[in-house]
Scaffold this motif. Sequence first.
Motif, PDB file in Angstrom:
ATOM      1  N   THR A 144     -16.025  -2.703  -1.416  1.00 37.53           N
ATOM      2  CA  THR A 144     -14.963  -3.549  -1.969  1.00 37.53           C
ATOM      3  C   THR A 144     -15.435  -4.408  -3.131  1.00 37.53           C
ATOM      4  OG1 THR A 144     -15.608  -5.276  -0.430  1.00 37.53           O
ATOM      5  CG2 THR A 144     -13.869  -3.802   0.288  1.00 37.53           C
ATOM      6  N   VAL A 150      -8.213  -8.286  -1.259  1.00 34.91           N
ATOM      7  CA  VAL A 150      -7.141  -7.574  -0.556  1.00 34.91           C
ATOM      8  C   VAL A 150      -6.192  -7.026  -1.630  1.00 34.91           C
ATOM      9  CG1 VAL A 150      -7.259  -9.024   1.469  1.00 34.91           C
ATOM     10  CG2 VAL A 150      -5.778  -9.697  -0.395  1.00 34.91           C
ATOM     11  N   PRO A 151      -5.392  -6.054  -1.341  1.00 28.86           N
ATOM     12  CA  PRO A 151      -5.245  -5.339  -0.068  1.00 28.86           C
ATOM     13  C   PRO A 151      -6.310  -4.257   0.173  1.00 28.86           C
ATOM     14  CG  PRO A 151      -3.576  -4.615  -1.630  1.00 28.86           C
ATOM     15  CD  PRO A 151      -4.335  -5.692  -2.308  1.00 28.86           C
ATOM     16  N   TYR A 152      -7.179  -3.964  -0.860  1.00 31.62           N
ATOM     17  CA  TYR A 152      -8.112  -2.861  -0.638  1.00 31.62           C
ATOM     18  C   TYR A 152      -9.043  -3.135   0.548  1.00 31.62           C
ATOM     19  CZ  TYR A 152     -11.452   0.840  -1.387  1.00 31.62           C
ATOM     20  OH  TYR A 152     -12.246   1.939  -1.196  1.00 31.62           O
ATOM     21  N   ILE A 154      -8.471  -4.570   3.164  1.00 31.48           N
ATOM     22  CA  ILE A 154      -7.793  -4.398   4.451  1.00 31.48           C
ATOM     23  C   ILE A 154      -7.621  -2.913   4.758  1.00 31.48           C
ATOM     24  CG2 ILE A 154      -5.557  -4.762   5.611  1.00 31.48           C
ATOM     25  CD1 ILE A 154      -5.482  -7.442   4.022  1.00 31.48           C
ATOM     26  N   ARG A 155      -7.553  -2.101   3.710  1.00 27.36           N
ATOM     27  CA  ARG A 155      -7.246  -0.676   3.924  1.00 27.36           C
ATOM     28  C   ARG A 155      -8.457   0.247   3.925  1.00 27.36           C
ATOM     29  NH1 ARG A 155      -2.108  -1.071   0.017  1.00 27.36           N
ATOM     30  NH2 ARG A 155      -0.961  -2.506   1.352  1.00 27.36           N
ATOM     31  N   THR A 156      -9.533  -0.136   3.236  1.00 31.95           N
ATOM     32  CA  THR A 156     -10.678   0.781   3.152  1.00 31.95           C
ATOM     33  C   THR A 156     -11.250   1.039   4.553  1.00 31.95           C
ATOM     34  OG1 THR A 156     -12.907   1.102   2.274  1.00 31.95           O
ATOM     35  CG2 THR A 156     -12.244  -1.152   2.655  1.00 31.95           C
ATOM     36  N   THR A 157     -11.740   2.257   4.751  1.00 38.55           N
ATOM     37  CA  THR A 157     -12.259   2.618   6.078  1.00 38.55           C
ATOM     38  C   THR A 157     -13.747   2.295   6.210  1.00 38.55           C
ATOM     39  OG1 THR A 157     -12.621   4.823   5.217  1.00 38.55           O
ATOM     40  CG2 THR A 157     -10.605   4.476   6.492  1.00 38.55           C
ATOM     41  N   ARG A 230      -7.126  -7.164   9.468  1.00 35.65           N
ATOM     42  CA  ARG A 230      -7.597  -5.784   9.658  1.00 35.65           C
ATOM     43  C   ARG A 230      -7.477  -5.348  11.114  1.00 35.65           C
ATOM     44  NH1 ARG A 230     -11.096  -2.790   5.957  1.00 35.65           N
ATOM     45  NH2 ARG A 230     -11.755  -1.560   7.739  1.00 35.65           N
ATOM     46  N   GLY A 233      -3.384  -6.451  12.369  1.00 37.46           N
ATOM     47  CA  GLY A 233      -2.221  -6.153  11.521  1.00 37.46           C
ATOM     48  C   GLY A 233      -1.307  -7.341  11.287  1.00 37.46           C
ATOM     49  N   ASP A 238      -1.703  -8.951   3.114  1.00 35.60           N
ATOM     50  CA  ASP A 238      -1.236  -7.624   2.732  1.00 35.60           C
ATOM     51  C   ASP A 238       0.263  -7.670   2.424  1.00 35.60           C
ATOM     52  OD1 ASP A 238      -0.591  -5.012   2.414  1.00 35.60           O
ATOM     53  OD2 ASP A 238      -1.671  -4.277   4.181  1.00 35.60           O
ATOM     54  N   THR A 240       2.449  -5.382   2.142  1.00 32.98           N
ATOM     55  CA  THR A 240       3.303  -4.490   2.934  1.00 32.98           C
ATOM     56  C   THR A 240       3.632  -5.100   4.297  1.00 32.98           C
ATOM     57  OG1 THR A 240       1.370  -3.340   3.781  1.00 32.98           O
ATOM     58  CG2 THR A 240       2.452  -2.376   1.846  1.00 32.98           C
TER      59      THR A 240
END
Lengths: 545, 98
Positions: A144, A150-152, A154-157, A230, A233, A238, A240
Amino acid sequence: MTTVARTPEPDYLHAQTNRKGIGAWIFSTDHKRIGILYLVSMLVFFIAAVTFGVLMRLEMLTPGKTIMQPQTYNTFFTLHGIMMIFLFIIPGLPAVFGNFLLPLMIGAKDVFFPRLNLFSWWLFITGGLLALVSLFLPGGPADTGWTFYVPYSIRTTTNVIPALMAAFILGFSSILTGLNFITTIHRMRAPGMDWFKMPLFIWSLYSTAWIQILATPIIGITLLLVTIERLFGVGIFDPTLGGDPVLYQHLFWIYSHPAVYIVILPGLGVVSEILPVFARRTIFGYKVIAYSSLSIAFIGSLVWAHHMFTVGMSNTGMFIFSLLTFLVSIPSAIKVFNWIATLYKGSIKIEVPFLFVLAFIFQFSIGGLTGLMLGVLSVNIHVQDTYFVVGHFHYVMFGGTGFGLFAAMHYWFPKIFGRMYKNVPAFVGWLLMTIGLNLLYFPFLIMGYMGMPRRYYDYLPQFQTYHVISTVGSWVLVLGIIIIFVNLILSLKKGAKAPMNPWGGKTLEWTVASPPPVENFHEIPIVEKGPYDYSEYEIKPEIAK
Amino acid sequence: MSQPEEQHTQHSISYGRYILIWLGLLAFTGITVTLAGIDLGRWVIITSLVIASVKSLLVLNIFMHLKFEDKMFKIFALVAVATLTIFITLTFFDYAFY
């Protein structure tokens, strides 16, 4: 500064303790040993982070793939940033030299909370190890960048949560060190040492400690909120989920911009400490320099949103943060002018610590002036997220604080280890580092201004010349660093024995043996004079006539 | 500068008073949650911040015994609160001017 009775007791390096071997170090509450613990652990992280940096530069030698895949490159710049910032440069000067020197410079036997001090180091190590463990857990290292936007994030694995927790724990270490320093400075100054007889390095540590205490909790809660988002939720940042990503940036920079001042203020303190010693001249404008440290700490805490001029802030917000950014340059410039004034008519003795300080002033000025350019709203929008910002940042962080750290290492090395180092390799190391740093980072400013975006794996052919110069610069810089380290490490064993006061310093640490005894002072000294009284070297007006 | 150790006296606050304050804090939390569901426009932020400030003052003074401490500690705590106030105010220069 004053007369002190010295004791025949063993120095802190050879002191007999209840524990043997490494246990005598990692469980020691002696502030000097804790300073060394920080030094060693921090240098390990520094070497790792430099390696990532050099490999990244090598990758940028040619457009397209040179030595690594894009995802590896993303990981490398993230690790380089996290390690350099959270594990090296933020704890750097305060934790190593602050711990070692603060009690010595104010005439105390230790810090106010010695056990808390040791606990801070343990937290530092825990945070560092967690960051390392995150590299090898399934999911892969975080990608990151050190900003965890954020939002990356929060979404990256990738393993963002362990990296966040590492930064969270390191933050606690920083807060506890700050708390310890403020209490020590308030409660343990030697008799006679009023606020304006304190060395300026102590003023800078004091200002830094306030930022550590007031700003660090904000990054703590922010990183925790990202973790909660994360894991569960919950819609905080985020969009969304109904969250606000710009709020994350506000919260992140409320800490992370002052963190830049946590980094630079002790560096400025080192310059104020070393310059009068080698100029053989009472520092010009002592009180103003002391107040400017506090002003930088205060105003510097209010400028954070200048990192966010392109995220869609209100015009009022942008105007106010731009104005505040200009204001913080005033106390910084006061320091630079006072240093130059100190050199004027000084009886200058050129030694390696002094050369590092001169390079600091030159490079910090470039970093500061490019910072002013970035504070201008129109220019900022043009160069946002380009190499110009990266160049500015590295001029301040490495050209400034990094060089301050090397200056401090060479200035206090005889005091800390009781040995002198060889001057010629130290000089060659300094020269290569200075040339290398400018070769490495000045092209960043040019290509950034031309539009080269930061963190990009690939680039257009027109930028290649600058990238090549920059990569060669990284090799020169690293060669300089290697020479410096080899010289210092060899000097630990083979260096000539250091006298009590090799440079002619006037502060209290130079009144005790090198290396200092366990309890620092047999009797607490009584301070009668200011810390930079070089009146004996200055030409008296009647003689000048 | 080394000063003699200050005498720390135990300040006894009755359990009844602690429970009363705790109930007060719960009540304030309830009010905050309730207000979140009512459209008060710009006032929603102000009321939430005022309630949060009152709750913080209660915790600082009663549970953390700041009320009984030296002036120096009170000043330090005030610096922290003032800093937070400035941070929040500056953040609103972004959010309040659309």
